[in-house]
Design a protein around this motif. Structure first.
Motif, PDB file in Angstrom:
ATOM      1  N   SER A   8       0.830  -1.194   0.000  1.00 15.59           N
ATOM      2  CA  SER A   8       0.000   0.000   0.000  1.00 15.59           C
ATOM      3  C   SER A   8       0.870   1.252   0.000  1.00 15.59           C
ATOM      4  O   SER A   8       0.400   2.337  -0.310  1.00 15.59           O
ATOM      5  CB  SER A   8      -0.930   0.012   1.215  1.00 15.59           C
ATOM      6  N   ARG A   9       2.145   1.099   0.353  1.00 13.32           N
ATOM      7  CA  ARG A   9       3.066   2.223   0.288  1.00 13.32           C
ATOM      8  C   ARG A   9       4.439   1.710  -0.085  1.00 13.32           C
ATOM      9  O   ARG A   9       4.699   0.508  -0.052  1.00 13.32           O
ATOM     10  CB  ARG A   9       3.088   2.986   1.601  1.00 13.32           C
ATOM     11  N   ASN A  10       5.302   2.628  -0.473  1.00  8.87           N
ATOM     12  CA  ASN A  10       6.652   2.286  -0.934  1.00  8.87           C
ATOM     13  C   ASN A  10       6.629   1.378  -2.153  1.00  8.87           C
ATOM     14  O   ASN A  10       7.465   0.489  -2.302  1.00  8.87           O
ATOM     15  CB  ASN A  10       7.483   1.652   0.190  1.00  8.87           C
ATOM     16  N   THR A  11       5.668   1.602  -3.038  1.00  9.12           N
ATOM     17  CA  THR A  11       5.608   0.846  -4.285  1.00  9.12           C
ATOM     18  C   THR A  11       6.724   1.338  -5.206  1.00  9.12           C
ATOM     19  O   THR A  11       7.281   2.425  -5.007  1.00  9.12           O
ATOM     20  CB  THR A  11       4.250   1.027  -4.971  1.00  9.12           C
ATOM     21  N   ALA A  12       7.040   0.580  -6.226  1.00  7.97           N
ATOM     22  CA  ALA A  12       8.114   0.958  -7.154  1.00  7.97           C
ATOM     23  C   ALA A  12       7.849   2.318  -7.813  1.00  7.97           C
ATOM     24  O   ALA A  12       8.750   3.166  -7.853  1.00  7.97           O
ATOM     25  CB  ALA A  12       8.318  -0.138  -8.195  1.00  7.97           C
ATOM     26  N   PRO A  13       6.629   2.586  -8.331  1.00 10.02           N
ATOM     27  CA  PRO A  13       6.392   3.902  -8.939  1.00 10.02           C
ATOM     28  C   PRO A  13       6.505   5.041  -7.919  1.00 10.02           C
ATOM     29  O   PRO A  13       7.041   6.111  -8.226  1.00 10.02           O
ATOM     30  CB  PRO A  13       4.968   3.805  -9.487  1.00 10.02           C
TER      31      PRO A  13
END
Length: 161
Positions: free
Chosen positions: A27-32
């Motif tokens: 839900s956070r710290n995704t690649a994008p």
């Protein structure tokens, strides 16, 4: 998981692999999101990460420029029903349709409430080219008077002689 349902009306995954895949969704710290954060940080911008929104404690932003009252959301195409990449799901189709519609309604409500409070909400799709996403953020911050954004925009603007 009794009667094929998980918590509060959520349909059970069709198999153990589907369950594993859904649990692994970040839900956070995704690649994008990380790519956008790195690019903005490299330009010298500083921001808060995963901050609760003003007046909406259960809703959070991906990036917040508090002083400049600008909030950035990096949206996944799947969860936020990207018009360019949305496709109909077969398993539990009605539940997923309602889930996506609810996400879109919540996003719209969040943006409306932020604008009413004088904040600038920005929505960046995960498929957007990072340079274009950075450009959106810099332009929005420039409109809010952020000095670094104004310098970057001034350097990029053609000078008249």
């Amino acid at each position: 998981m009794r009667d094929g349902l998980c918590r509060q009306g959520v349909p059970a995954p069709r198999d153990a692999n589907a369950r594993r895949v859904m649990l692994a969704q970040r839900s956070r710290n995704t690649a994008p999101e990380m790519a956008l954060r790195r690019a903005l940080h490299a330009l010298g911008f500083r921001y808060r990460v995963d901050l609760p929104l003003p007046g909406m404690r259960r809703r959070r932003s991906d990036l917040t420029f508090v002083r400049w009252r600008t909030v950035v959301f990096v949206q996944g195409c799947f969860w936020h029903a990207c018009p360019q990449h949305m496709h109909a799901l077969v398993h539990n189709a009605e539940w997923w349709r309602e889930k996506f519609e609810g996400n879109v309604r919540r996003d719209t409500d969040t943006d409306t409430r932020l604008v009413r409070m004088g904040w600038v909400p920005l929505r960046i799709w995960e498929h957007e080219v990072i340079e274009a996403a950075v450009g959106k953020v810099v332009r929005a911050l420039g409109e809010q008077g952020h000095p670094r954004a104004l310098r970057i925009l001034g350097a990029a603007a053609p000078r008249s002689v």
